[in-house]
Write a protein that holds these residues in place. Structure first.
Motif, mmCIF file in Angstrom:
data_model
loop_
_atom_site.group_PDB
_atom_site.id
_atom_site.type_symbol
_atom_site.label_atom_id
_atom_site.label_comp_id
_atom_site.label_asym_id
_atom_site.label_seq_id
_atom_site.Cartn_x
_atom_site.Cartn_y
_atom_site.Cartn_z
ATOM 1 N N PRO A 106 3.183 11.526 -1.648
ATOM 2 C CA PRO A 106 4.565 11.175 -1.290
ATOM 3 C C PRO A 106 4.752 9.685 -1.001
ATOM 4 O O PRO A 106 5.805 9.113 -1.299
ATOM 5 N N LEU A 107 3.741 9.032 -0.433
ATOM 6 C CA LEU A 107 3.857 7.610 -0.123
ATOM 7 C C LEU A 107 3.990 6.765 -1.389
ATOM 8 O O LEU A 107 4.841 5.873 -1.473
ATOM 9 N N VAL A 108 3.155 7.049 -2.389
ATOM 10 C CA VAL A 108 3.218 6.224 -3.607
ATOM 11 C C VAL A 108 4.455 6.569 -4.434
ATOM 12 O O VAL A 108 5.031 5.688 -5.085
ATOM 13 N N LEU A 109 4.873 7.824 -4.413
ATOM 14 C CA LEU A 109 6.109 8.172 -5.111
ATOM 15 C C LEU A 109 7.287 7.403 -4.507
ATOM 16 O O LEU A 109 8.149 6.882 -5.218
ATOM 17 N N LEU A 110 7.302 7.319 -3.164
ATOM 18 C CA LEU A 110 8.390 6.650 -2.472
ATOM 19 C C LEU A 110 8.365 5.140 -2.706
ATOM 20 O O LEU A 110 9.378 4.541 -3.109
ATOM 21 N N PHE A 111 7.195 4.503 -2.462
ATOM 22 C CA PHE A 111 7.130 3.041 -2.460
ATOM 23 C C PHE A 111 6.885 2.427 -3.835
ATOM 24 O O PHE A 111 7.243 1.273 -4.072
ATOM 25 N N CYS A 112 6.272 3.170 -4.734
ATOM 26 C CA CYS A 112 5.988 2.617 -6.063
ATOM 27 C C CYS A 112 7.100 2.925 -7.062
ATOM 28 O O CYS A 112 7.344 2.113 -7.971
ATOM 29 N N PHE A 113 7.780 4.061 -6.899
ATOM 30 C CA PHE A 113 8.759 4.461 -7.911
ATOM 31 C C PHE A 113 10.183 4.685 -7.383
ATOM 32 O O PHE A 113 11.142 4.164 -7.950
ATOM 33 N N ILE A 114 10.329 5.446 -6.299
ATOM 34 C CA ILE A 114 11.673 5.828 -5.850
ATOM 35 C C ILE A 114 12.440 4.633 -5.278
ATOM 36 O O ILE A 114 13.537 4.304 -5.751
ATOM 37 N N LEU A 115 11.888 3.973 -4.258
ATOM 38 C CA LEU A 115 12.596 2.842 -3.655
ATOM 39 C C LEU A 115 12.803 1.683 -4.637
ATOM 40 O O LEU A 115 13.889 1.083 -4.647
ATOM 41 N N PRO A 116 11.801 1.333 -5.468
ATOM 42 C CA PRO A 116 12.058 0.274 -6.450
ATOM 43 C C PRO A 116 13.189 0.592 -7.421
ATOM 44 O O PRO A 116 13.818 -0.317 -7.958
ATOM 45 N N THR A 117 13.451 1.879 -7.632
ATOM 46 C CA THR A 117 14.565 2.281 -8.501
ATOM 47 C C THR A 117 15.877 2.332 -7.738
ATOM 48 O O THR A 117 16.914 1.856 -8.209
ATOM 49 N N VAL A 118 15.844 2.881 -6.534
ATOM 50 C CA VAL A 118 17.064 3.085 -5.756
ATOM 51 C C VAL A 118 17.641 1.765 -5.236
ATOM 52 O O VAL A 118 18.874 1.570 -5.267
ATOM 53 N N ILE A 119 16.812 0.868 -4.746
ATOM 54 C CA ILE A 119 17.307 -0.365 -4.113
ATOM 55 C C ILE A 119 18.187 -1.202 -5.052
ATOM 56 O O ILE A 119 19.303 -1.595 -4.672
ATOM 57 N N LEU A 152 0.308 -3.706 5.479
ATOM 58 C CA LEU A 152 -0.562 -3.818 4.306
ATOM 59 C C LEU A 152 -0.774 -2.466 3.638
ATOM 60 O O LEU A 152 -0.901 -2.380 2.414
ATOM 61 N N MET A 153 -0.804 -1.389 4.429
ATOM 62 C CA MET A 153 -0.920 -0.052 3.852
ATOM 63 C C MET A 153 0.308 0.282 3.023
ATOM 64 O O MET A 153 0.209 0.850 1.928
ATOM 65 N N ILE A 154 1.488 -0.096 3.515
ATOM 66 C CA ILE A 154 2.724 0.135 2.755
ATOM 67 C C ILE A 154 2.701 -0.677 1.465
ATOM 68 O O ILE A 154 3.036 -0.166 0.383
ATOM 69 N N CYS A 155 2.294 -1.937 1.567
ATOM 70 C CA CYS A 155 2.183 -2.773 0.368
ATOM 71 C C CYS A 155 1.192 -2.173 -0.628
ATOM 72 O O CYS A 155 1.410 -2.217 -1.844
ATOM 73 N N ASN A 156 0.127 -1.590 -0.107
ATOM 74 C CA ASN A 156 -0.872 -0.971 -0.967
ATOM 75 C C ASN A 156 -0.297 0.211 -1.728
ATOM 76 O O ASN A 156 -0.648 0.458 -2.891
ATOM 77 N N ASN A 157 0.634 0.941 -1.109
ATOM 78 C CA ASN A 157 1.278 2.054 -1.800
ATOM 79 C C ASN A 157 2.148 1.571 -2.948
ATOM 80 O O ASN A 157 2.305 2.261 -3.957
ATOM 81 N N ILE A 158 2.741 0.382 -2.798
ATOM 82 C CA ILE A 158 3.541 -0.196 -3.878
ATOM 83 C C ILE A 158 2.683 -0.405 -5.113
ATOM 84 O O ILE A 158 3.126 -0.226 -6.250
ATOM 85 N N ALA A 159 1.408 -0.774 -4.893
ATOM 86 C CA ALA A 159 0.505 -1.091 -6.007
ATOM 87 C C ALA A 159 -0.047 0.148 -6.700
ATOM 88 O O ALA A 159 -0.419 0.091 -7.874
ATOM 89 N N LEU A 160 -0.153 1.271 -5.995
ATOM 90 C CA LEU A 160 -0.669 2.537 -6.555
ATOM 91 C C LEU A 160 -1.967 2.344 -7.336
ATOM 92 O O LEU A 160 -2.020 2.408 -8.555
ATOM 93 N N GLN A 161 -3.065 2.102 -6.596
ATOM 94 C CA GLN A 161 -4.384 1.969 -7.226
ATOM 95 C C GLN A 161 -5.425 2.805 -6.481
ATOM 96 O O GLN A 161 -6.529 2.345 -6.221
ATOM 97 N N ASN A 162 -5.064 4.021 -6.147
ATOM 98 C CA ASN A 162 -5.840 4.923 -5.302
ATOM 99 C C ASN A 162 -5.689 4.505 -3.839
ATOM 100 O O ASN A 162 -5.349 3.365 -3.540
ATOM 101 N N ASP A 163 -5.951 5.450 -2.930
ATOM 102 C CA ASP A 163 -5.843 5.111 -1.515
ATOM 103 C C ASP A 163 -6.915 4.096 -1.149
ATOM 104 O O ASP A 163 -7.910 3.913 -1.862
#
Length: 338
Positions: A196-209, A114-125
């Motif tokens: 780094p978590l939100v950069l990875l899960f909200c922007f980088i991985l959604p672009t790279v995958i 759920l923490m990882i999913c929360n990073n995808i949403a990027l709405q503050n920690d």
């Protein structure tokens, strides 16, 4: 939490539930805050940096919407939808129902998910999000409520993020005990590594995958799976603060601003039964809608079936019926479920 509320849940309060005692709305305290606010000098100050960021985000989201409709590959369309759902779960099942309200308990692997999913949403920690949400419930529709509906539907929707917080939000928010979340190692890790978590899960991985797995272009992947999806998720969450306090009906409690809104239930993966939620905030379902609409409840129930979730709190049906008949619309409770 009153003796009556304890009876509703049929559970003995534990030490970890003690935080819930502070989430009940105290009308007297809310009235005092409203009076105190008149004495506190406050002039609305626009945060132009946030305005510029949101303008840029919405412009990018429009590009993403166009690309999603006309140029994106079908796997990209499906991927955008999945990211929206799982990012939504990070807010609804995670930041909201698990951590803000402690309406159920979860194992470490489930909390990490759920923490990882929360990073995808990027709405503050989660800790920051939960503090604002606990303020919203404890001091609803006062200046201590971060998205106070008395300041208008636009303010409740997104305007509250474009201006400096009212001093009452900071004063009253500082009084909340957040140790239950601050001592959670999963949330401590998120807070310490949030950027780094939100950069990875909200922007980088959604672009790279999409680029790596089905040869989508970087341009389309970024503007659809990252920016458009992120912006859409934001508005889905914001609708609970705005539309779900203005547009709908009140079957459970007439005296509060929150309402039932099926559309927000759909776009926010199960959160639109807001009159129910503000009446029974510790119920893990957050509404009486079925899994057909309440996807977050489905996720929690599935996790419970495999042992990743336990101690789900619910309100007894008899109590709900009595609430509807005495403080709500008076309609049969069964007819209000969908």
């Amino acid at each position: 939490m009153t003796v009556k509320t304890r009876a509703i849940f049929g559970q003995k309060l534990t030490k970890t539930d003690a935080m819930d005692l502070d989430l009940d709305v105290d009308p007297k305290e809310c009235s005092e805050i409203l009076e105190e606010s008149k004495k506190i000098p406050y002039k609305m100050e626009i945060v132009w940096r946030n305005v510029a960021l949101f303008v840029a985000l919405h412009f990018a989201a429009l590009i993403g919407l166009y690309e999603l409709i006309f140029n994106a590959k079908w796997p990209t369309v499906g991927f955008v939808f999945l990211l929206y759902v799982f990012g939504g779960f990070g807010i609804t099942a995670g930041a909201h129902r698990l951590w803000s309200h402690k309406s159920y308990k979860a194992t470490v692997p489930m909390r990490i998910f759920l923490m990882i999913c929360n990073n995808i949403a990027l709405q503050n920690d989660v800790i920051e999000w939960a503090r604002d949400h606990r303020c919203h419930h404890k001091w609803t529709d006062t200046d201590a409520d971060p998205h106070n509906t008395r300041r208008g539907i636009f303010f409740a929707h997104m305007g509250w993020l474009l201006v400096r917080k009212h001093p009452q939000v900071k004063i009253m928010g500082a009084k909340l005990d957040m140790k239950d979340l601050e001592e959670d190692p999963v949330l401590d890790f998120q807070r310490r590594n949030y950027i780094p978590l939100v950069l990875l899960f909200c922007f980088i991985l959604p672009t790279v995958i999409p680029v790596f797995f089905w040869n989508e272009t970087v341009f389309i992947a970024f503007y659809t799976a990252a920016t458009f999806r992120y912006c859409f998720t934001l508005h889905a969450t914001w609708c609970i603060n705005s539309a779900a306090h203005y547009i709908g009906w009140k079957p459970y409690t007439h005296s509060i601003s929150s309402v039932e809104n099926v559309l927000t239930t759909i776009v926010a993966v199960g959160e639109g039964g807001h009159n129910f939620h503000h009446t029974f905030p510790q119920d893990y379902r957050a509404s009486e809608y079925s899994i057909k609409y309440n996807w977050t409840r489905g996720l929690i129930d599935l996790a419970a079936a495999v042992g990743a979730v336990y101690d789900r709190k619910t309100v007894d049906d008899l109590v709900i019926r009595r609430q509807v008949e005495t403080h709500g619309s008076g309609m049969q409770w069964e007819n209000s479920r969908m």
